[in-house]
Design an enzyme around this catalytic site. Structure first.
Site, short mmCIF file in Angstrom:
data_model
loop_
_atom_site.label_atom_id
_atom_site.label_comp_id
_atom_site.label_asym_id
_atom_site.label_seq_id
_atom_site.Cartn_x
_atom_site.Cartn_y
_atom_site.Cartn_z
N SER A 170 1.05 -0.85 0.03
CA SER A 170 -0.07 0.38 0.11
C SER A 170 0.56 0.93 -0.17
O SER A 170 1.69 1.06 -0.75
CB SER A 170 -0.65 0.16 1.33
OG SER A 170 -2.22 0.65 1.29
N HIS A 199 -8.11 -4.99 -0.21
CA HIS A 199 -6.41 -4.61 0.41
C HIS A 199 -5.86 -5.00 1.81
O HIS A 199 -7.13 -4.93 3.06
CB HIS A 199 -6.44 -3.46 0.57
CG HIS A 199 -5.83 -2.24 0.50
ND1 HIS A 199 -4.95 -2.20 -0.26
CD2 HIS A 199 -4.98 -1.18 1.64
CE1 HIS A 199 -3.87 -0.95 -0.40
NE2 HIS A 199 -4.08 -0.93 1.05
N GLU A 229 -9.30 -5.23 -3.81
CA GLU A 229 -8.49 -3.72 -3.57
C GLU A 229 -10.16 -2.94 -2.55
O GLU A 229 -9.73 -2.47 -1.14
CB GLU A 229 -7.66 -3.24 -4.29
CG GLU A 229 -6.44 -3.93 -4.91
CD GLU A 229 -5.21 -4.53 -3.73
OE1 GLU A 229 -5.30 -3.83 -2.86
OE2 GLU A 229 -4.41 -5.10 -4.39
#
Length: 496
Positions: free
Chosen positions: A196, A424, A323
């Site tokens: 990320s 995610h 995600e």
């Protein structure tokens, strides 16, 4: 207990199975007092042997906005001592750090940066314990803290606040260059990786002329590459708004005023600023993030890649299948989203998702007959924010004859009551093998032997990449480089 000499003094770690762990090792001076909002400075060092059995404090922060997905963390931060890192190294590598015939070959190194939207996270959390990964690949693993939120991304160059988070990360790489050999690592075989915001950082560290020479390989996990660095004028506006929330006069020595405030006041103002911004669904940008044209981010990654900044480096990039559900599944605005509402959101986000986003919505809708607008919107945002950038890098490199390895992680929790799917951050327990540290994480759910096997396959492939530049090896599935055309060779990690 193993003792290693660093440039600042000796540290005593602990043996944990086949690896030695050294936690909470300072890589820079504490950013307190006059050093708050200053570039990282060398640590003054210590006398005697420093205990490195436990993690150091996290950087000051509020709760993560993804707690509903990953689970909550108890506060463990302290501004004093927060610039620290952690090292895991195979005992066999540590035993061979001396000179002579018995010396072992130095091991490849993974320097891995946590995510958290440039606002939360810590390299010392047990989520990111690198011991299993170090043992799995016979590599040295380093995780580190860097300043986040207003401490790391407030844009006030006049007082020294100038992309301090990226400057901290650069200081980590230089610490590794100068010290990792003592831990059995090879400073010439460093992979920079992260997830990320940490993945975004890893890419920029690999292409920034100030740090590129310290990086041989790169791993980008779920990097939000569709989010452009902050424009300096916008960052200046965010800084001005932050000072207004704090009641600080920009014309009257704001540096002194900001250093005099308590850390709690700084964090509270950042939270209030985030509430005022009220980002629409799909806009994942925090109040502050790296600023273009400043330390650590001198140019866009698109320009750098086109100019050959990744030439000669090994590249591995991946995403999870869904995600954006982490950011949208719990947003009440998505619950009854209509088609017109989705198109309206896209019009407001064209600067983030691209000028053709409304037209792309119609294409995604046609490819998903019967899908609800929220699903179409989520899939489009997933690709634009997270997936398309990595594919663009791999395609560019393939056209130049350079190998890149791409993956998609598809494992879903079962049951999945929130409809997160492969969301995610969901691959993190599988990379580090730290399933037990996520007891209440909806993104993970119950874990069985198949999951542990998947974790060994995923972690093993990424560890092999760190070691050799290829994610292939004994006992691993064949993974071919990304190629143009219909057979693009994107590796899938999931359960049957």
């Amino acid at each position: 207990m193993p003792v290693v000499n660093t440039g600042s003094g000796p540290v005593r770690g602990v043996e944990e199975g086949p690896v030695a762990a050294f936690r909470g090792v300072p890589y820079a001076a504490s950013p307190v007092g006059e050093l708050r909002f200053a570039a990282p400075r060398p640590h003054p060092g210590w006398s005697g042997v420093r205990d490195a059995a436990r993690p150091g404090p996290a950087v000051p922060q509020e709760h993560s906005r993804l707690e509903a997905v990953m689970g909550a963390r108890p506060p463990d931060w302290d501004e004093d001592g927060c610039l620290n890192l952690n090292v895991w190294t195979p005992l066999t590598a540590l035993a061979g750090t001396g000179a002579g015939a018995g010396a072992a070959e130095p091991r490849p190194v993974l320097v891995w940066f946590h995510g958290g939207g440039w606002s939360s996270g810590s390299g010392g959390w047990d989520w990111y314990d690198g011991g299993r990964l170090a043992a799995l690949g016979g590599i040295v693993v380093v995780t580190a803290n860097y300043r986040i939120g207003p401490l790391g991304y407030l844009h006030l160059p006049s007082i020294g606040a100038d992309n301090l988070g990226p400057q901290d990360q650069g200081a980590v790489l230089r610490w590794v260059r100068d010290n990792i050999a003592a831990f059995g690592g090879d400073p010439g075989l460093v992979t920079v990786g992260g997830q990320s915001a940490g993945a975004y950082s890893s890419l920029h560290l690999a292409i920034d002329p100030g740090t590129s020479g310290l990086v041989r390989r790169m791993i980008v996990q779920s990097g939000p590459l569709g989010l452009a660095p902050q424009d300096p004028a916008d960052a200046d506006g965010s800084a001005a708004a932050y000072l207004r929330v704090l009641g600080v006069d920009r014309a009257d020595d704001p540096g002194r005023a900001l250093r005099a405030l308590s850390i709690e006041e700084l964090l509270d103002a950042y939270q209030r600023l985030a509430a005022v911004l009220d980002r629409p669904p799909g806009d994942i940008a925090p109040p502050m993030w790296p600023v273009l044209g400043h330390p650590g981010t001198p140019r866009t990654w698109q320009q750098a890649v086109a100019d050959g900044a990744l030439d000669g480096k090994d590249v591995l990039i991946g995403t999870v299948a869904d995600e954006m559900t982490a950011f949208l599944a719990f947003d009440p605005r998505m619950r009854d989203l209509t088609r017109d509402g989705a198109l309206g959101l896209l019009v407001g986000l064209t600067g983030r998702l691209g000028p053709d986003a409304p037209a792309a919505y119609e294409r995604y809708e046609a490819e998903r007959p019967g899908a609800a607008p929220a699903r179409v919107y989520t899939d489009l945002a997933t690709d634009r924010v997270f997936r398309d950038g990595g594919t663009r890098i791999a395609a560019h490199r393939a056209a130049q004859g350079a190998a890149s390895y791409l993956y998609r992680f598809t494992r879903r929790p079962d049951p999945d009551e929130h409809g997160l799917r492969a969301t995610h951050c969901c691959e993190l327990p599988f990379l580090f093998g730290t399933f037990e540290t996520y007891p209440d994480a909806p993104m993970l759910g119950p874990v069985d032997d198949r999951d542990r096997t998947l974790g060994r396959a995923f972690g093993g492939a990424l560890a092999a990449f760190v070691a050799t530049g290829s994610p292939n090896g004994d006992g691993l599935a064949q993974w071919r480089p990304y190629g143009p055309g219909p057979d693009t060779n994107v590796m899938c990690f999931g359960l049957p």
